[in-house]
Design an enzyme around this catalytic site. Structure first.
Site: not given
Ligand code: MTE
Ligand code: HPA
Ligand code: MOS
Length: 780
Positions: A326, A731
């Site tokens: 990535r 993200e």
């Molecule tokens: N927001 C909060 N409050 N706490 C979290 O741990 N994790 C982040 C983001 N926002 C996180 C957060 C990460 S790394 C990801 S991948 C996404 O939330 C995952 O949730 P979603 O796919 O439902 O957005």
């Molecule tokens: N993003 C986050 N987590 C993951 C991914 C990715 O692309 N692939 C496998 N685990």
């Molecule tokens: Mo988020 S780093 O893809 O949990």
């Protein structure tokens, strides 16, 4: 604020999509009534485990003596590799390079080598210190460059992305610049650390309550280490107190230890490391060292790029393969590279195995892209924003829309987004004022930067892009919702429930949001890659639509109307001339033996990825954003503060604007922390010295920008058929923090009249800023 949506019938339901709705647990979070794993009442007889860790960075384990541990008060057992009944491996990608406990050697300082099981947590924790372990110390390498020099292997196969002929483009370039940037890692600093609580059942059964983003993987890992089928293991997650990627794979160890001990002793077992152990024994964001070589013309247009991305992966692969992939996928950020070759170097180091962290390698790639832009700007004496604009992706008509992985950029909204932010932040006038200020101010220097983000949405592991949901309507009309995603504070459950409320046209409160459990939805993916609402929202929509269809067919037949004359609105169902409450319809349907439970499923269309060829469409779509930050720096101390940040971020048609704004704000601050004050520091022995909030500095409320204007691009709509045309938000905004880093860079550059790119490494701590100021003063 739009709290309500007016429906066809002229009435409204509470919690429709595209409206603000507070997090379903917000009140419980702030009043302390939300139940986290450690709040679950412990049954009589619960035991507690604690990890015992290595005190050398690399060494053969010559002997172990646990007699003092075992005779310590309250101690019941010491678990080592010998106690693993099944397979001693918890590597998430099947590379079999990560044991629960190692047998022959330790590969990082702080590596878990055994676990103490005792009557209380305190007893286990104290006793873990009493083990006597003899090592034959071996040489170690802690960072990716020394690992390369020491001839360390890659932990997983590197990736190459190539398009055109970069070598020729560089060799024949008008201008060419080479450089290196070191980008630091980051600790997750979730409020709730790792925790697992295993309760043994009859036969092979075990239930594990834990704090993981990936219950299905935890389930499969526990089954695997116990040597039992997955159907014997149930993993439950009500919520996490933050995950941020740190709980995608790192929970496997804790679940395995708790489950092994619980089955061995037939007693419930809980394991919870303290903060120091959480920070030393579990993985973090990958640090990178990026070497770049860029060719450009006199206008700053990039002609060719070569980049090598060496990462500190730690001792095992964990998720380093997809993370370093990535990084390459985002090494273009928002810019078209006519000729490009990018390679990853996932280096094995004698440090904790690094893992997922918000952005998943992407932010490191974006920082490298923005460094090249900065270099070009300083080399040509121009505003970096001008160089950015000259290099944005175009569209199919100008042939400037192909990424290094051969995916077309189809909906580049950045020119509009950047244009709007440039105006709303008053960028040009403020930059001019700052240049004037710096010309007259000898100590306090200011800087401003406006940086874009483009982030690819989908798991690059294509098969991960699937999700399931389960909805029951009980015969009193109340609804039970379950899906494969996990709640970590991001508001996923709220958004998915909004989708269901909207589809069935009932109030949000009618929907009971339940814990994630492997018993209800099988084979789920990690809640990661920002995909939670995209995937689970669609799966829940699918289930809700099935139920709506069944209820419609039933009502049409019973009241003898056409299905088109059955309408769901405002907690009621209009059936021709009839009008029933949703509750009444549920009851009638039950009495007529209509099936009131549905399983929904979704898989993302259009995506494919051939890693060997480096070609495909790994991402369903892109999310965009931009931020503009202004900083002031005290050039005598290197200390700085953020005066103002303006953000314009694209979430398509937001499912819930207030939650999305919260995500944007939080991600920006977390990204800013990563690039400013959060520094991981290992001593020469390989011991992490920044292992507590006392030495590891995350941003405080007082570090936030003094003026903070956050807006969503309300005009944006996902061109793809995502859930209600929204876009993922988790993200992408993390990388908005880069504007702070670049603004600091400008402030530093001012001491040498902007003739030289300061080449700040990340994080730009006050010490680094001060050193860069001193260096530039001498150079100039
Ligand atoms: N927001 C909060 N409050 N706490 C979290 O741990 N994790 C982040 C983001 N926002 C996180 C957060 C990460 S790394 C990801 S991948 C996404 O939330 C995952 O949730 P979603 O796919 O439902 O957005
Ligand atoms: N993003 C986050 N987590 C993951 C991914 C990715 O692309 N692939 C496998 N685990
Ligand atoms: Mo988020 S780093 O893809 O949990």
């Amino acid at each position: 604020m739009k709290h309500e949506q007016i429906t066809e019938a002229g009435k409204s339901i509470r919690g429709a999509v595209h409206t603000d709705r507070r997090h379903d647990s917000a009140e419980k979070h702030v009043t302390g009534r939300a139940e986290y794993c450690d709040d679950i009442s412990e049954p009589e007889g619960t035991l507690h485990a604690y990890l015992g860790v290595s005190t050398v960075a690399h060494g053969l384990i010559k002997s172990t003596d646990f007699s003092a541990v075992l005779s310590a008060p309250g101690v019941v057992d010491v678990l080592t590799a010998k106690d693993v009944p099944g397979c001693n491996d918890i590597s998430p990608t099947g590379l079999k390079d990560e044991p629960v406990f190692p047998t022959e050697k330790t590969e990082f300082h702080g590596q878990p080598l055994f676990a103490v099981v005792a009557e209380t947590r305190e007893a286990a924790r104290r006793a873990a210190e009493l083990a006597k372990i003899d090592y034959e110390v071996l040489p170690h390498a802690l960072d990716p460059i020394s690992a390369i020099e020491a001839g360390h292997p890659h932990v997983t196969a590197p990736l190459k992305l190539e398009r055109g002929d970069a070598s020729t483009a560089l060799a024949s370039a008008e201008n060419r610049l080479k450089g290196r940037i070191s980008i630091g890692g980051q600790d997750h600093m979730y409020l709730e650390g790792h925790i697992a609580f295993a309760i043994p059942g009859e036969d092979d059964d075990v239930i594990v309550h834990c704090s993981t983003q990936h219950p299905s993987e935890a389930q499969h890992m526990v089954a695997h280490v116990l040597g039992v089928p997955s159907n014997a293991v149930t993993v439950n997650v009500r919520r996490m107190g933050g995950g941020f990627g740190g709980k995608e794979s790192q929970m496997n160890l804790f679940c395995a230890v708790a489950a092994i001990a619980a089955k061995k002793w037939n007693r419930p077992v809980k394991i919870r490391p303290d903060r120091d152990q959480d920070m030393t024994a579990t993985g973090k964001r990958h640090d990178f060292v990026v070497d770049y070589d860029v060719a450009f013309d006199g206008e700053g247009r990039i002609q060719g790029v070569e980049g090598s991305f060496a990462a500190r992966c730690g001792y095992s692969s964990d998720l380093s393969g997809p993370v370093t992939d990535r990084a390459l996928f985002h090494a273009d950020n928002a810019y078209f590279y006519p000729h490009v070759r990018l390679v990853s170097r996932p280096m094995k180091t004698n440090t904790v195995s690094n893992t997922a962290f918000r952005g998943f390698g992407g932010p490191q790639g974006v920082v490298a892209a923005e460094r090249m832009i900065e270099e070009i700007a300083y080399a040509l004496g121009k505003d970096p924003l001008e160089i950015r604009k000259a290099n944005f992706y175009g569209d199919a008509t100008d042939g400037r829309n192909l990424t290094p992985y051969h995916q077309e950029v189809e909906d580049n909204i950045l020119p509009r987004l950047i244009g709007e932010l440039e105006v709303s932040s008053d960028y040009q006038a403020r930059r001019k004022a700052i240049l004037e200020h710096n010309a007259h101010s000898s100590i306090i220097k200011r800087g401003i930067a406006l940086t874009p983000v483009k982030f690819g949405i989908s798991f690059t592991a294509t098969w991960y892009n699937q999700a399931g949901a389960l909805i029951h309507i009980y015969n009193d009309g109340s609804i039970h919702l379950n899906h494969g995603g996990t709640e970590m504070g991001q508001g996923l459950n709220t958004k998915v429930a909004q989708v269901v409320a909207d589809t069935l046209q009932v109030d949000f409160e009618r929907i009971k949001i339940t814990r994630t459990t492997t018993e209800k939805v099988p084979n789920t993916s990690a809640t990661a890659a920002s995909s939670g609402s995209d995937l689970n929202g669609m799966a829940a929509l699918n289930a809700a639509e099935q139920l709506k269809e069944r209820l419609t067919a039933f009502a049409a037949e019973k009241w003898n109307v056409a299905p088109e004359d059955v309408r769901f609105a405002n907690n009621r169902v209009e059936i021709g001339e009839q009008s029933l409450s949703f509750d009444e319809l549920a009851r009638e349907a039950y009495m007529a033996r209509v099936h009131l439970s549905a399983a929904g499923f979704y898989k993302t269309p259009k995506i494919h990825w051939d890693r060997a060829a480096g070609k495909g469409r790994p991402f369903y779509y892109f999310a965009y954003g931009a931020s503009c930050s202004e900083v002031s720096v005290d050039t005598l101390t290197g200390e700085y503060r953020i005066e103002r940040t303006d953000i314009l971020h694209d979430v398509g048609r937001s499912l819930n604007p207030i939650l999305d704004k919260g995500q944007v704000e939080g991600a920006f601050v977390q990204g800013m922390g990563w690039l400013t004050t959060e520094e991981l520091w290992w001593d020469d022995a390989g011991r992490l010295r920044t292992h507590a909030p006392s030495t590891y500095k995350i941003p405080l409320a007082s570090d936030r920008p003094r003026v903070f204007n956050v807006n969503l691009a309300e005009w944006s709509e996902n061109k793809e058929r995502t859930i209600k045309r929204s876009k993922a938000v988790g993200e992408p905004p993390f990388m908005l923090g880069i504007s702070v880093f670049e603004a600091l860079s400008m402030a530093v550059a001012s001491v040498a009249d902007y003739r030289e790119c300061p080449r700040l490494d990340a994080p730009a701590t006050p010490e680094r800023v001060l050193m860069a100021v001193e260096r530039l003063k001498t150079d100039g």
